[in-house]
Design a protein around this motif. Sequence first.
Motif, PDB file in Angstrom:
ATOM      1  N   VAL A 184       0.842  -1.197   0.000  1.00 39.81           N
ATOM      2  CA  VAL A 184       0.000   0.000   0.000  1.00 39.81           C
ATOM      3  C   VAL A 184       0.880   1.252   0.000  1.00 39.81           C
ATOM      4  CG1 VAL A 184      -1.929  -1.116   1.174  1.00 39.81           C
ATOM      5  CG2 VAL A 184      -0.145  -0.021   2.540  1.00 39.81           C
ATOM      6  N   GLU A 185       0.325   2.347  -0.533  1.00 39.63           N
ATOM      7  CA  GLU A 185       0.982   3.639  -0.466  1.00 39.63           C
ATOM      8  C   GLU A 185       0.791   4.211   0.941  1.00 39.63           C
ATOM      9  OE1 GLU A 185       2.794   5.052  -2.909  1.00 39.63           O
ATOM     10  OE2 GLU A 185       2.423   3.289  -4.176  1.00 39.63           O
ATOM     11  N   THR A 186       1.876   4.664   1.543  1.00 37.15           N
ATOM     12  CA  THR A 186       1.800   5.128   2.930  1.00 37.15           C
ATOM     13  C   THR A 186       0.799   6.272   3.097  1.00 37.15           C
ATOM     14  OG1 THR A 186       4.110   4.503   3.250  1.00 37.15           O
ATOM     15  CG2 THR A 186       3.144   5.977   4.884  1.00 37.15           C
ATOM     16  N   LYS A 187       0.808   7.218   2.170  1.00 38.03           N
ATOM     17  CA  LYS A 187      -0.076   8.378   2.298  1.00 38.03           C
ATOM     18  C   LYS A 187      -1.550   8.008   2.186  1.00 38.03           C
ATOM     19  CE  LYS A 187       3.173  11.914   0.676  1.00 38.03           C
ATOM     20  NZ  LYS A 187       3.444  12.944  -0.361  1.00 38.03           N
ATOM     21  N   ALA A 188      -1.833   6.838   1.592  1.00 39.99           N
ATOM     22  CA  ALA A 188      -3.228   6.455   1.354  1.00 39.99           C
ATOM     23  C   ALA A 188      -3.717   5.363   2.302  1.00 39.99           C
ATOM     24  CB  ALA A 188      -3.399   5.994  -0.098  1.00 39.99           C
ATOM     25  N   THR A 189      -2.931   5.046   3.340  1.00 36.37           N
ATOM     26  CA  THR A 189      -3.333   3.972   4.246  1.00 36.37           C
ATOM     27  C   THR A 189      -3.428   4.479   5.673  1.00 36.37           C
ATOM     28  OG1 THR A 189      -2.919   1.646   4.812  1.00 36.37           O
ATOM     29  CG2 THR A 189      -1.016   3.130   4.813  1.00 36.37           C
ATOM     30  N   ASN A 190      -3.783   3.571   6.582  1.00 36.95           N
ATOM     31  CA  ASN A 190      -3.881   3.901   8.002  1.00 36.95           C
ATOM     32  C   ASN A 190      -3.635   2.638   8.809  1.00 36.95           C
ATOM     33  OD1 ASN A 190      -6.388   2.399   8.016  1.00 36.95           O
ATOM     34  ND2 ASN A 190      -7.410   4.238   7.221  1.00 36.95           N
ATOM     35  N   GLN A 191      -3.610   2.790  10.133  1.00 38.00           N
ATOM     36  CA  GLN A 191      -3.308   1.652  11.000  1.00 38.00           C
ATOM     37  C   GLN A 191      -4.340   0.541  10.850  1.00 38.00           C
ATOM     38  OE1 GLN A 191      -2.072   2.260  15.026  1.00 38.00           O
ATOM     39  NE2 GLN A 191      -1.200   4.289  14.640  1.00 38.00           N
ATOM     40  N   GLU A 192      -5.607   0.905  10.665  1.00 39.56           N
ATOM     41  CA  GLU A 192      -6.652  -0.100  10.566  1.00 39.56           C
ATOM     42  C   GLU A 192      -6.438  -1.008   9.355  1.00 39.56           C
ATOM     43  OE1 GLU A 192      -7.150   3.131  11.188  1.00 39.56           O
ATOM     44  OE2 GLU A 192      -7.783   2.919  13.291  1.00 39.56           O
ATOM     45  N   GLU A 193      -6.075  -0.414   8.216  1.00 35.99           N
ATOM     46  CA  GLU A 193      -5.843  -1.232   7.022  1.00 35.99           C
ATOM     47  C   GLU A 193      -4.615  -2.111   7.202  1.00 35.99           C
ATOM     48  OE1 GLU A 193      -5.538  -0.878   2.171  1.00 35.99           O
ATOM     49  OE2 GLU A 193      -4.963   0.847   3.390  1.00 35.99           O
ATOM     50  N   LEU A 194      -3.562  -1.586   7.818  1.00 32.24           N
ATOM     51  CA  LEU A 194      -2.358  -2.383   8.028  1.00 32.24           C
ATOM     52  C   LEU A 194      -2.628  -3.553   8.965  1.00 32.24           C
ATOM     53  CD1 LEU A 194       0.357   0.433   8.363  1.00 32.24           C
ATOM     54  CD2 LEU A 194      -0.308  -0.864   6.332  1.00 32.24           C
ATOM     55  N   LEU A 195      -3.419  -3.327  10.007  1.00 29.33           N
ATOM     56  CA  LEU A 195      -3.766  -4.416  10.925  1.00 29.33           C
ATOM     57  C   LEU A 195      -4.604  -5.474  10.214  1.00 29.33           C
ATOM     58  CD1 LEU A 195      -4.566  -2.334  14.134  1.00 29.33           C
ATOM     59  CD2 LEU A 195      -2.689  -3.945  13.845  1.00 29.33           C
ATOM     60  N   ARG A 196      -5.520  -5.032   9.348  1.00 33.52           N
ATOM     61  CA  ARG A 196      -6.342  -5.976   8.599  1.00 33.52           C
ATOM     62  C   ARG A 196      -5.474  -6.844   7.701  1.00 33.52           C
ATOM     63  NH1 ARG A 196      -8.097  -6.128   3.637  1.00 33.52           N
ATOM     64  NH2 ARG A 196      -7.503  -3.960   3.185  1.00 33.52           N
ATOM     65  N   LEU A 197      -4.545  -6.240   7.004  1.00 34.09           N
ATOM     66  CA  LEU A 197      -3.651  -6.981   6.118  1.00 34.09           C
ATOM     67  C   LEU A 197      -2.739  -7.929   6.909  1.00 34.09           C
ATOM     68  CD1 LEU A 197      -2.646  -4.134   3.649  1.00 34.09           C
ATOM     69  CD2 LEU A 197      -4.040  -6.139   3.103  1.00 34.09           C
ATOM     70  N   SER A 198      -2.286  -7.487   8.076  1.00 42.18           N
ATOM     71  CA  SER A 198      -1.372  -8.314   8.876  1.00 42.18           C
ATOM     72  C   SER A 198      -2.058  -9.562   9.433  1.00 42.18           C
ATOM     73  CB  SER A 198      -0.770  -7.497  10.017  1.00 42.18           C
ATOM     74  OG  SER A 198      -1.755  -7.133  10.955  1.00 42.18           O
ATOM     75  N   ALA A 199      -3.380  -9.528   9.510  1.00 44.92           N
ATOM     76  CA  ALA A 199      -4.138 -10.667  10.045  1.00 44.92           C
ATOM     77  C   ALA A 199      -4.734 -11.542   8.945  1.00 44.92           C
ATOM     78  CB  ALA A 199      -5.281 -10.154  10.936  1.00 44.92           C
ATOM     79  N   MET A 200      -4.440 -11.233   7.695  1.00 49.16           N
ATOM     80  CA  MET A 200      -5.101 -11.899   6.568  1.00 49.16           C
ATOM     81  C   MET A 200      -4.817 -13.393   6.518  1.00 49.16           C
ATOM     82  SD  MET A 200      -4.938 -10.835   2.538  1.00 49.16           S
ATOM     83  CE  MET A 200      -5.752  -9.247   2.883  1.00 49.16           C
ATOM     84  N   HIS A 201      -3.602 -13.819   6.892  1.00 47.21           N
ATOM     85  CA  HIS A 201      -3.233 -15.231   6.749  1.00 47.21           C
ATOM     86  C   HIS A 201      -3.012 -15.921   8.100  1.00 47.21           C
ATOM     87  CE1 HIS A 201      -2.815 -14.952   2.391  1.00 47.21           C
ATOM     88  NE2 HIS A 201      -2.197 -13.785   2.585  1.00 47.21           N
ATOM     89  N   LEU A 202      -3.583 -15.381   9.152  1.00 44.15           N
ATOM     90  CA  LEU A 202      -3.435 -16.009  10.465  1.00 44.15           C
ATOM     91  C   LEU A 202      -4.393 -17.184  10.614  1.00 44.15           C
ATOM     92  CD1 LEU A 202      -3.053 -12.839  12.737  1.00 44.15           C
ATOM     93  CD2 LEU A 202      -1.264 -14.277  11.714  1.00 44.15           C
TER      94      LEU A 202
END
Length: 202
Positions: A184-202
Motif C-alpha cells: 500500500v501507499e503510505t499516504k493512502a493507508t492507516n493503522q486499521e488497514e495495516l492491521l487488517r492486512l497483517s491478520a489476513m493469513h493467520l
Amino acid sequence: MLPEPIVGIRTRAAGRVYFRDRLMNFSSARDAMDHGFALITEERKANGLFLKGDLTFNTTIANLDQYKSGVALSQDKMVRATNREIKRMRTKAMGPDDLISSLSGGNQQKVIFGKWLERFPQVFLMDEPTRGIDVGAKYEIYELIIDMAKQGTTIIVVSSEMPEILGITNRIGVMSNGHLSGIVETKATNQEELLRLSAMHL
C-alpha cells in the motif's frame, strides 16, 4: 528474518530478487556488499558489532580496502573515517579509541550506520533499526533514513512499530504468517488497514 535471504546470509526457500531489472542471486553477504547492498541486522550485539573492539575497528571493518596505503592498512585513514562518521552521526563518544561496549544502545546503532555509510550503499536494508534505543537517537536515525532516500538510496525497513512505518516510508508491504498480504501507499493507508492486512493469513 526477511532481509537475510536477500543478502545471502540465509538460503531463500523461494522467490527472486531483482534490482534495476537485474537478477540478484547472492552467494554470500560479501557478494551482496560488492553489489552495493548493506544490512543492519535486528540483533546488533549478536551480529552487528565487535563488542571488544573500539569505534575505529567497528566503523572500518566492512570497508578495509578503502583505508590501505599500498598493501598495508593506514591507521590514519581509518581514524579519519571514524571521526567523519562520529560527526555525521552525532555519536556521543570521546573519540575513535572508545570501546564500542562503552556506548549506549543508540550510539552503538549510529556506529553501525556509519560503518555502512562508508561504503555508499545503493540498497540499504534495515531490520528493526531503532529497537531498544532512546527516543532522541530514534529521531536522528529517522532523519538520516529520510535524507538517504532523498539522495537516491533505496531503503527497505523491516519494523514492527506502526508509527515508525507510517512516519518514514513511501510504500508499505505487509507480511502475514510468511505471506505478502498487500503493498500500500503510505499516504493512502492507516493503522486499521495495516492491521487488517497483517491478520489476513493467520
